[in-house]
Design a protein around this motif. Structure first.
Motif, PDB file in Angstrom:
ATOM      1  N   UNK A  15       0.646  -1.246  -0.061  1.00  0.00           N
ATOM      2  CA  UNK A  15      -0.030  -0.205  -0.162  1.00  0.00           C
ATOM      3  C   UNK A  15       0.870   1.370   0.015  1.00  0.00           C
ATOM      4  N   UNK A  16       2.141   1.224   0.318  1.00  0.00           N
ATOM      5  CA  UNK A  16       2.843   2.393   0.590  1.00  0.00           C
ATOM      6  C   UNK A  16       4.102   2.331  -0.335  1.00  0.00           C
ATOM      7  N   UNK A  17       3.828   1.590  -1.498  1.00  0.00           N
ATOM      8  CA  UNK A  17       4.936   1.459  -2.517  1.00  0.00           C
ATOM      9  C   UNK A  17       6.000   0.603  -2.223  1.00  0.00           C
ATOM     10  N   UNK A  18       7.239   0.963  -2.989  1.00  0.00           N
ATOM     11  CA  UNK A  18       8.213  -0.219  -2.594  1.00  0.00           C
ATOM     12  C   UNK A  18       9.224   0.339  -1.939  1.00  0.00           C
ATOM     13  N   UNK A  19      10.034  -0.514  -1.369  1.00  0.00           N
ATOM     14  CA  UNK A  19      11.319  -0.486  -0.337  1.00  0.00           C
ATOM     15  C   UNK A  19      12.205  -1.448  -0.549  1.00  0.00           C
ATOM     16  N   UNK A  20      13.408  -1.478   0.041  1.00  0.00           N
ATOM     17  CA  UNK A  20      14.324  -2.511  -0.047  1.00  0.00           C
ATOM     18  C   UNK A  20      13.694  -3.872   0.518  1.00  0.00           C
ATOM     19  N   UNK A  21      12.921  -3.943   1.424  1.00  0.00           N
ATOM     20  CA  UNK A  21      12.469  -4.981   2.106  1.00  0.00           C
ATOM     21  C   UNK A  21      11.535  -5.595   1.418  1.00  0.00           C
ATOM     22  N   UNK A  22      10.730  -4.803   0.471  1.00  0.00           N
ATOM     23  CA  UNK A  22       9.656  -5.556  -0.404  1.00  0.00           C
ATOM     24  C   UNK A  22      10.489  -6.193  -1.677  1.00  0.00           C
ATOM     25  N   UNK A  23      11.755  -5.437  -1.955  1.00  0.00           N
ATOM     26  CA  UNK A  23      12.415  -6.018  -3.184  1.00  0.00           C
ATOM     27  C   UNK A  23      12.960  -7.532  -2.543  1.00  0.00           C
ATOM     28  N   UNK A  24      13.326  -7.750  -1.335  1.00  0.00           N
ATOM     29  CA  UNK A  24      13.646  -8.885  -1.114  1.00  0.00           C
ATOM     30  C   UNK A  24      12.895  -9.947  -0.989  1.00  0.00           C
TER      31      UNK A  24
END
Length: 533
Positions: free
Chosen positions: A169-178
């Motif tokens: 819901x809040x867009x991408x970040x490094x932990x979502x990339x993981x």
């Protein structure tokens, strides 16, 4: 008679066309989908509701675990399992006072970890959810859930041997990339913006790399341990199975779009669908509000800080500061706040606890949106080409505000240093500087110019995963994109390792030779000095 007019061949063609059309309406076999959303706030369900409605309209059978109907409305055709205690969690959040709005990184991490732990715990301990897990006849081929930080809930995927689809819901970040399989994320995408920099200079890039390294430690030692404990209690005794599930996401839908100033290199199973909530029909303006906006001959301003909960964190004089500034304007102001209408005496202010935000922003007389900088609000402002004056409070709002400033459609004011004069100057600057409105219109054109609408993109890729039974081929191989390779650490270690070792040896030898030479010279010098008797 019909055969006589068309002929046998013509009738056969008509039958084939009818069959093709009927088959074309069902592009994917209908599936049993479990949707698990632990949000305890209503705003995130604005994103979820139209998505689930679309899946149901496509013929899929959806069972949904969510908060009470206060936050997530009933959807026709969906089997709802309501977790009543999620509402209590929202009420508990409101005990945090204003000081919580300016936390340290570690306080914020602990606060968020507690919140998501409680979300996961309440869902997994709910009687209706436990009944579903123990129902041997319940089978699902896909589990859709919110990411990140609710890792214990990934166990639903393991329990049903189902594909995992995440909604960020809040867009991408490094932990979502993981989660998507890319273990070498960009240094420009933190989980939280507190203390983060724009990352333009070499020095800032290194600061950000250290910042995200700290965040990895925060996740490892603050977020994960408690989620792991829940997972082991409800799904499996082997902790490695959760680590395995965290690397099994078939698809993650990102609530962002590159045109909104967040360009990033996504792997195939990270798909941008920012604006998909706009597929939901907007709430119309009431007659009174319509008349108020129509009569704004000098223009109108929309002011909303989005959440009632945020009002607990406002400075004590916040409302009076804003009202004093608004009283000096020619423009009319539509204000969303839980303050009572009777408390507002200004004739140019229309105040309600709830406003049809999208239709307000869509009104041609609205020239400015004053907002806390939440992602959904900024997406709507971008879509309707309305410049934004931002008062970010916490979490992603700071980096969202920085991005809008960089795009030239917004300004950011320090939430903790507001005065009527500062607010008035900020408003006047944005109303009278034509560049903000021009940039907002250009951004809206870019954002709207997409090959498919965001909701169509979200549904297409969801069904793609269903058609290809998890679509493992979309996930990047870790050995093809390791952290060492991404940052060329392996190359640098080879080049600078050998060169550095050689330089070190040469330097050591030079130092040794120089030391011996100096000692020898000193010794000879001593020998050359005559002895005085």
């Amino acid at each position: 008679m019909v055969v006589g007019r068309l002929g046998f061949d013509g009738l056969l063609v008509v039958i084939v066309i009818v069959i093709v059309v009927l088959l074309g309406q069902q592009t994917v076999q209908t599936a049993n989908i479990l949707a698990v959303f632990s949000y305890a706030l209503g705003s995130s369900y604005v994103l979820v509701t139209p998505y689930i409605q679309q899946l149901v309209s496509r013929g899929h059978r959806v069972t949904m675990i969510s908060a009470p109907v206060t936050y997530m409305p009933d959807i026709e055709g969906v089997q709802h399992i309501r977790v009543a205690k999620l509402k209590e969690l929202t009420e508990d959040l409101e005990i945090y006072e204003y000081e919580a709005a300016v936390p340290t990184k570690w306080y914020e991490a602990s606060f968020i970890a507690d919140y998501f732990y409680n979300c996961s715990k309440l869902i997994l301990e709910d009687a209706g959810v436990r009944s579903l897990l123990h129902n041997a006849s319940a089978q699902f081929s896909m589990v859709v859930l919110g990411v990140p930080h609710t890792d214990a809930l990934y166990g639903f995927g393991k329990h049903y041997n189902a594909s995992l689809v995440g909604l960020a819901a809040y867009g991408g970040a490094w932990n979502i990339d993981f989660l998507a399989g890319n273990s070498a994320p960009s240094v420009y995408e933190p989980m939280s913006a507190s203390g983060f920099t724009a990352g333009l200079s070499f020095f800032e890039k290194w600061i950000n790399l250290i910042f995200i390294s700290e965040e990895r430690l925060v996740e490892r030692f603050i977020y994960l341990p408690r989620q792991l404990k829940l997972y082991k209690r409800h799904f499996a005794a082997d902790s490695s199975s959760l680590l395995e599930m965290r690397r099994k996401f078939s698809l993650i839908l990102l609530n962002q779009h590159f045109s909104l100033g967040r360009v990033r290199s996504n792997v195939p199973n990270l798909v941008e669908v920012g604006g998909m909530h706009l597929a939901q029909l907007a709430e119309p303006l009431g007659a009174e509000l319509q008349s108020f906006l129509d009569g704004a001959t000098d223009g109108a301003i929309y002011f909303s800080m989005a959440s009632d909960m945020l009002e607990k964190w406002f400075p004590p004089d916040f409302h009076e500061t804003m009202l004093t500034a608004f009283g000096q304007l020619k423009q009319r102001v539509v204000w969303t706040t839980k303050r009572q209408e009777s408390e507002i005496t200004s004739n140019n202010v229309y105040i309600r606890r709830r406003q049809p935000q999208r239709e307000v922003l869509h009104h041609p007389n609205v020239k400015l949106f004053i907002t806390q900088g939440g992602l959904l609000s900024l997406i709507e402002a971008s879509y309707y080409a309305v410049p934004v004056l931002m008062l970010p409070v916490y979490f992603d709002q700071h980096i969202n505000a920085e991005r809008m400033e960089r795009l030239g459609i917004g300004r950011c004011l320090n939430f903790h240093e507001l005065t009527p004069k500062v607010v008035l100057e900020g408003i006047q600057e944005m109303l009278h500087n034509a560049s903000y409105a021009l940039n907002a219109r250009e951004l809206a054109l870019r954002f709207r110019d997409q090959p498919m609408k965001p909701m169509e993109t979200a549904v297409w890729w969801t069904e793609y995963v269903l058609r290809h039974k998890g679509a493992d081929h979309m996930r990047i191989n870790e050995q093809d994109m390791s952290l060492m390779q991404y940052y060329s650490v392996d190359l640098f270690s080879v080049l600078f390792g050998r060169i550095g070792l050689t330089a070190l040896i040469v330097g050591f030898l030079a130092y040794t030779v120089a030391t011996i030479a100096l000692q020898s010279a000193h010794y000879l010098f001593k020998l050359s000095i005559p002895v005085v008797s």
